[in-house]
Design an enzyme around this catalytic site. Structure first.
Site, short mmCIF file in Angstrom:
data_model
loop_
_atom_site.label_atom_id
_atom_site.label_comp_id
_atom_site.label_asym_id
_atom_site.label_seq_id
_atom_site.Cartn_x
_atom_site.Cartn_y
_atom_site.Cartn_z
N ASP A 60 0.87 -1.17 0.00
CA ASP A 60 0.00 0.00 0.00
C ASP A 60 0.91 1.23 0.00
O ASP A 60 1.62 1.48 0.97
CB ASP A 60 -0.89 -0.01 1.25
CG ASP A 60 -1.86 1.16 1.30
OD1 ASP A 60 -1.71 2.11 0.50
OD2 ASP A 60 -2.76 1.15 2.16
N TYR A 148 -7.90 16.17 -8.63
CA TYR A 148 -7.10 15.19 -9.37
C TYR A 148 -6.02 15.92 -10.17
O TYR A 148 -4.84 15.54 -10.14
CB TYR A 148 -7.99 14.37 -10.29
CG TYR A 148 -7.24 13.41 -11.17
CD1 TYR A 148 -6.73 12.21 -10.66
CD2 TYR A 148 -7.02 13.69 -12.53
CE1 TYR A 148 -6.04 11.32 -11.46
CE2 TYR A 148 -6.33 12.80 -13.33
CZ TYR A 148 -5.84 11.62 -12.80
OH TYR A 148 -5.14 10.76 -13.61
N LYS A 152 -1.73 15.85 -9.89
CA LYS A 152 -0.84 15.60 -11.02
C LYS A 152 0.08 16.79 -11.29
O LYS A 152 1.22 16.60 -11.73
CB LYS A 152 -1.66 15.25 -12.27
CG LYS A 152 -2.47 13.95 -12.13
CD LYS A 152 -1.57 12.76 -11.79
CE LYS A 152 -2.34 11.46 -11.76
NZ LYS A 152 -1.47 10.30 -11.45
N THR A 183 -9.70 2.09 -19.03
CA THR A 183 -9.35 1.26 -17.87
C THR A 183 -10.48 1.32 -16.86
O THR A 183 -11.45 2.07 -17.02
CB THR A 183 -8.06 1.75 -17.19
OG1 THR A 183 -8.31 3.02 -16.55
CG2 THR A 183 -6.92 1.90 -18.18
#
Length: 269
Positions: A60, A148, A152, A183
């Site tokens: 993890d 998000y 990045k 995906t």
């Protein structure tokens, strides 16, 4: 593995149980790499794939002790490929901050945690490399995925600074930026605090567009092929955008005024 590859054959791939990480692990094993496939949910076995092998390791990236235990199972390493990550869809104003922190724990701090433990192994070699699978969102702010995008953006700055710091010790750093990719990332994206807000209508439209683009996007194998090419280059680039259409978009991002870029993104989503 072709003789043009410049690194020893031991590689760690995080987020290797699905999506891009899994595609990378399988592709490299086919070429002859010894792949340590790491994920929270993976079978800890060893299997031959193509000319190489895959060793499953439970790890993890958000748990430092888990990372250290995984490191004890790996004697040698010359390549790290970071592919663990997840997304949140939410209005910037309304996002659940606990979810945002968890996203940063995986997408950003998880990379730092793994590197802090494993870079020592990489420095033992004359040449080694760290590759982080990022996103086109590292260069443009995606509406209703602002956090998000932020994770990045942070990863981009970190990887470029790491390249400066670690290259004197033979460690290169490369950021891979895929666009929309087919995906399970799409179905796993967490939607947070959208209903009954002033943003709900626009958020739903933007998220539906994202889902459609992703499910009709490139295969994860296209990213795996990109990673394979990077590993065959003596002087790898700082950043690689996957797909000609996204290379064109990245070029436009560099030359167009920021106001125009934001206008276009607003019209798209």
């Amino acid at each position: 593995m072709k003789e043009s590859a410049k690194y020893k054959k031991d590689v760690l791939v995080t987020g290797a149980s699905s999506g891009i990480g899994k595609a990378i692990a399988l592709s490299l094993a086919e070429e002859g790499w010894n792949v340590y496939a790491a994920s929270r949910n993976i079978c800890e076995d060893v299997r031959t794939v193509g000319k190489g092998r895959i060793t499953g390791i439970r790890m993890d990236v958000t748990d430092e002790e888990s990372v250290r235990k995984a490191a004890e199972k790996i004697d040698d390493l010359s390549v790290i490929i970071h592919s663990a990550g997840f997304g949140i869809a939410s209005p910037a104003e309304c996002a659940d901050l606990d979810l945002v922190k968890k996203q940063f724990d995986t997408n950003y701090f998880g990379v730092l945690s793994v590197n802090s433990v494993f870079l020592e192994k990489l420095r033992k070699h004359k040449r080694s490399i760290v590759i982080a699978v990022s996103s086109f969102a590292s260069s443009v702010p995606l509406p209703f995925q602002s956090h998000y995008s932020s994770s990045k953006y942070a990863l981009k700055a970190y990887m470029e600074a790491l390249r400066i710091e670690a290259s004197p010790f033979g460690v290169q750093s490369v950021l891979v930026e895929p666009g929309d990719t087919r995906t399970s990332f799409t179905s796993s994206r967490i939607e947070s605090n959208i209903e009954n807000t002033v943003y709900e209508k626009n958020a739903r439209r933007a998220i539906d567009r994202m889902k459609n683009d992703e499910m009709n996007g490139k295969s994860p194998e296209s990213v795996a092929r990109c990673v394979s090419r990077i590993l065959k280059r003596r002087n790898p680039p700082v950043r690689v955008t996957v797909g000609i259409e996204y290379k064109i978009l990245m070029f436009l991002v560099k030359i167009l005024p920021e106001r125009m870029i934001l206008y276009i993104l607003g019209r798209m989503y």
